[in-house]
Enzyme design. Structure first.
Site, PDB file in Angstrom:
ATOM      1  N   HIS A 188      31.469 -46.220 -19.616  1.00 33.50           N
ATOM      2  CA  HIS A 188      31.150 -46.330 -21.049  1.00 33.50           C
ATOM      3  C   HIS A 188      29.805 -45.655 -21.304  1.00 33.50           C
ATOM      4  CE1 HIS A 188      30.164 -47.987 -24.950  1.00 33.50           C
ATOM      5  NE2 HIS A 188      31.445 -48.292 -25.077  1.00 33.50           N
TER       6      HIS A 188
ATOM      7  N   GLU B  80      35.301 -41.333 -26.886  1.00 32.35           N
ATOM      8  CA  GLU B  80      34.379 -42.026 -27.787  1.00 32.35           C
ATOM      9  C   GLU B  80      33.190 -41.120 -28.114  1.00 32.35           C
ATOM     10  OE1 GLU B  80      34.840 -46.514 -27.433  1.00 32.35           O
ATOM     11  OE2 GLU B  80      33.530 -45.952 -25.795  1.00 32.35           O
TER      12      GLU B  80
HETATM   13  P1  PGA Z   1      32.338 -49.891 -31.770  1.00 33.01           P
HETATM   14  O1  PGA Z   1      32.241 -49.698 -30.184  1.00 33.01           O
HETATM   15  O2  PGA Z   1      33.765 -50.197 -32.106  1.00 33.01           O
HETATM   16  O3  PGA Z   1      31.408 -51.046 -32.061  1.00 33.01           O
HETATM   17  O4  PGA Z   1      31.883 -48.620 -32.396  1.00 33.01           O
HETATM   18  C1  PGA Z   1      33.228 -48.984 -29.504  1.00 33.01           C
HETATM   19  C2  PGA Z   1      32.870 -48.904 -28.059  1.00 33.01           C
HETATM   20  O5  PGA Z   1      31.679 -48.766 -27.737  1.00 33.01           O
HETATM   21  O6  PGA Z   1      33.740 -48.997 -27.174  1.00 33.01           O
END
Ligand code: PGA
Length: 227
Positions: free
Chosen positions: A96, A153
């Protein structure tokens, strides 16, 4: 109909009491889950409790860990091995961006973690924010024989309330599939119940990774419903 993963990433949130409240309020029995797999990733401290509640309530929910050690079990204070996580979890989030940024996880560490997950039989959800990050892990992913899902992401979308456009996210998912072949690609970053289906309706997106909006059980059940 494609199969969707709807993944909750609780990050460093929730106590035992709050988890109990969440699970009591998380109602998905009226939702058609034929093509949807819900996966909840709590902190390590809550894995056992959440698992017992899911079994007790017979909920169609799988559990994921948010991280694992890059090392085998041994004298590594504070670490949790893939094998230990596997007692509770079927999935693990790896790489992540918050771990890359705040805990110095580089591509070497991430490949070690992918390998540990693979050996323990955990399905990895590898988070990436660029195609370069895919290229770095490409040979491992293609040769692993393990079950790996990619979560795309973009950094600017995480926790900002400012999601990527579905078109951009889909283009990226398409490129990832061109690089890696048949693989699930999720979108993550400011997903809400209002925008979730604009992503899941896109042809190359196979689900969502949800941070903030998964902390509230009602919001998260609406996300599951609308996905
Ligand atoms: P968020 O986070 O939905 O709060 O933007 C997503 C993530 O970091 O996996």
């Amino acid at each position: 109909m494609k199969n969707l993963y709807i993944v909750a990433n609780w990050k460093e949130n929730k106590s035992l009491r709050e988890t109990n409240e969440w699970i009591n309020a998380f109602v998905i029995s009226d939702i058609d889950l034929t093509n949807k797999q819900v996966i909840v990733c709590p902190p390590f401290t809550l894995l056992g409790f959440l698992k017992s509640k899911i079994v007790e309530k017979n909920l169609p929910v799988k559990i994921g860990a948010q991280d694992i050690s890059r090392l085998e079990e041994g004298s590594y204070t504070g670490e949790i091995s893939a094998r230990q996580a596997k007692d509770y979890a079927d999935f693990v989030i790896i790489g992540h961006s918050e771990r890359r940024t705040n805990f110095g996880e580089d591509e070497g560490v991430i490949s070690e973690k992918l390998e540990m997950a693979n050996k323990a039989g955990l399905n990895s959800i590898l988070c990436v924010s660029s195609l370069d990050q895919i290229s770095n892990q490409k040979s491992f992913i293609l040769n692993s024989g393990g079950d790996i899902t990619i979560a795309y992401e973009p950094l600017s979308a995480i926790g900002s309330g400012n999601p990527d456009t579905p078109k951009n996210a889909d283009d990226m998912a398409k490129k990832i599939k061109e690089e890696l072949g048949s693989i699930k690609v999720l979108y993550g970053g400011s997903v809400s119940f209002e925008n979730v289906n604009s992503f899941t309706l896109m042809p190359n997106i196979d689900g969502v990774l949800v941070g903030h909006e998964s902390l509230d059980p009602l919001e998260f059940s609406k996300i599951v419903k609308n996905a």
